[in-house]
Scaffold this active site. Sequence first.
Site, PDB file in Angstrom:
ATOM      1  N   CYS A   1       0.847  -1.086   0.067  1.00 37.85           N
ATOM      2  CA  CYS A   1       0.024  -0.256   0.017  1.00 37.85           C
ATOM      3  C   CYS A   1       0.850   1.268  -0.104  1.00 37.85           C
ATOM      4  O   CYS A   1       0.289   2.528  -0.129  1.00 37.85           O
ATOM      5  CB  CYS A   1      -0.960  -0.028   1.179  1.00 37.85           C
ATOM      6  SG  CYS A   1      -0.207  -0.240   2.804  1.00 37.85           S
ATOM      7  N   ASN A   2       2.113   1.079   0.117  1.00 40.83           N
ATOM      8  CA  ASN A   2       3.016   2.368   0.205  1.00 40.83           C
ATOM      9  C   ASN A   2       4.350   2.159  -0.450  1.00 40.83           C
ATOM     10  O   ASN A   2       5.377   3.085  -0.507  1.00 40.83           O
ATOM     11  CB  ASN A   2       3.381   2.948   1.637  1.00 40.83           C
ATOM     12  CG  ASN A   2       3.746   1.910   2.680  1.00 40.83           C
ATOM     13  OD1 ASN A   2       4.770   1.302   2.108  1.00 40.83           O
ATOM     14  ND2 ASN A   2       3.217   1.914   3.603  1.00 40.83           N
TER      15      ASN A   2
ATOM     16  N   GLU B   1       5.922  -2.349  10.726  1.00 41.85           N
ATOM     17  CA  GLU B   1       5.047  -3.001  10.338  1.00 41.85           C
ATOM     18  C   GLU B   1       5.269  -4.515  10.099  1.00 41.85           C
ATOM     19  O   GLU B   1       6.236  -4.882   9.533  1.00 41.85           O
ATOM     20  CB  GLU B   1       4.556  -2.317   9.011  1.00 41.85           C
ATOM     21  CG  GLU B   1       3.338  -2.876   8.189  1.00 41.85           C
ATOM     22  CD  GLU B   1       3.105  -2.179   7.064  1.00 41.85           C
ATOM     23  OE1 GLU B   1       2.088  -2.435   6.333  1.00 41.85           O
ATOM     24  OE2 GLU B   1       4.082  -1.599   6.397  1.00 41.85           O
TER      25      GLU B   1
ATOM     26  N   GLY C   1      -9.529  -9.679   2.280  1.00 45.60           N
ATOM     27  CA  GLY C   1      -7.999 -10.256   2.358  1.00 45.60           C
ATOM     28  C   GLY C   1      -7.432 -10.439   3.441  1.00 45.60           C
ATOM     29  O   GLY C   1      -7.658 -10.029   4.774  1.00 45.60           O
TER      30      GLY C   1
END
Length: 423
Positions: free
Chosen positions: A47-48, A116, A193
């Site tokens: 996502c980044n 993360e 997901g």
Amino acid sequence: MLLCVTANHRNTPFEILERLAVDAGLLAETVAGSSAAVSGAVAVSTCNRIELYLEVDAPAISAHAVARQGFERALATLGGDDARGLTTTAEVLDDAAAIHHLFSVCAGLDSVAVGEEEIAGQVRRAAAHARATGTSSGRLDHVVQEAIRTARAARAQGDASRTGRSLARLALDLVGSRLTDWAGTDVLLIGTGRYATTTVASLRERGAERITVYSPTGRAQLFARRQGVTPTNDLAAALASAAVVITCTTRLSISVEDVPAGTRALIVDLGLPRNVDPAVGALDGIALLDLETIRLHAPLVHWSAEEDARAVVDAAAHAYVTAASVEPAVVALREHVLGVVQAEIDRARARGDDGRVEEALRHLTSVLLHTPSTLARRHAAAGRGEQVIEAVRTLYGIELSESAETARDQTVARSSSASSAKP
């Protein structure tokens, strides 16, 4: 040469990252087939960030051009006009810098939410896909596996393993500051997901009990049974009754037309590309929190052992790079010994000896070479690479080829540069 082409949240705006979002496996396959110089390709898309790790058989300048052009053309092919000409901010890192970057990314130290956890799994799945499709190489796969092992060690050293930092958890921390009670809050989750699974776990940690799931692809019932939440096929009704909406899919899921009049909700868009039309945020009663907002307004994450975790990653990456600096000497030693053995095998065959002589000699060679090869890399990691190379020259009379010497010098220089560039 190992290279990394990276467009990430540090060098590329989110609105561009959104338009660059493509299937990572297809990206690696497309670039792997784009040039004979590319011997390995692994792509990571989150996502980044969107990143391409390559092994390229070419001089440095040519390798950089092959990497960047392959990245740009593949994105233009897979992403169409939306992705064309948008990679100007992407960086190309080589050898030591690429390895240090991969180790840091895999450990979650280069994420919006420091520490993360999901990123290591994403890298692992990318490497597995590359192996399955034949786009990876032995060297490239080896460095990825080392990065994954280092990520586990870094989590054990830092608070990431205890606090469970992730983008979803960070977003919920921001949402929680606006709520009085998670237990009494109706939450709508859109998506089924891996991020949706992480989000459900994070919601329950905070005491959320009333969780409904909607899937644009019709998988809500199966996901709900597995996670113990409530499924729905009626998006409009679910939006009208939810106080918090969290989206984590790979497609646009909420448009202005989907939101019933009078809806009052805080919507969190964790998707890339966007799951929520930005115009939804302008509707009365709607507050929209997207990835760009999270990045700009999230509090700084401080975990008590972050510096220790970074030290683990830096030390592991440095050890890997320095071990590579003596690889030409190890290869030269192995070629020398194997050449001597092959000459003995040829003489044995000429005398009519059977294959057992060849088998015994090859086994003896492997045994004899194992310890010096292992110790050479260990000494290199301790900063004694030059002594290893000199020992090979002195004891065996082996001189490295000019190309091997050049590669060794470049590796050492890049390792020193990457280490000194660390804050």
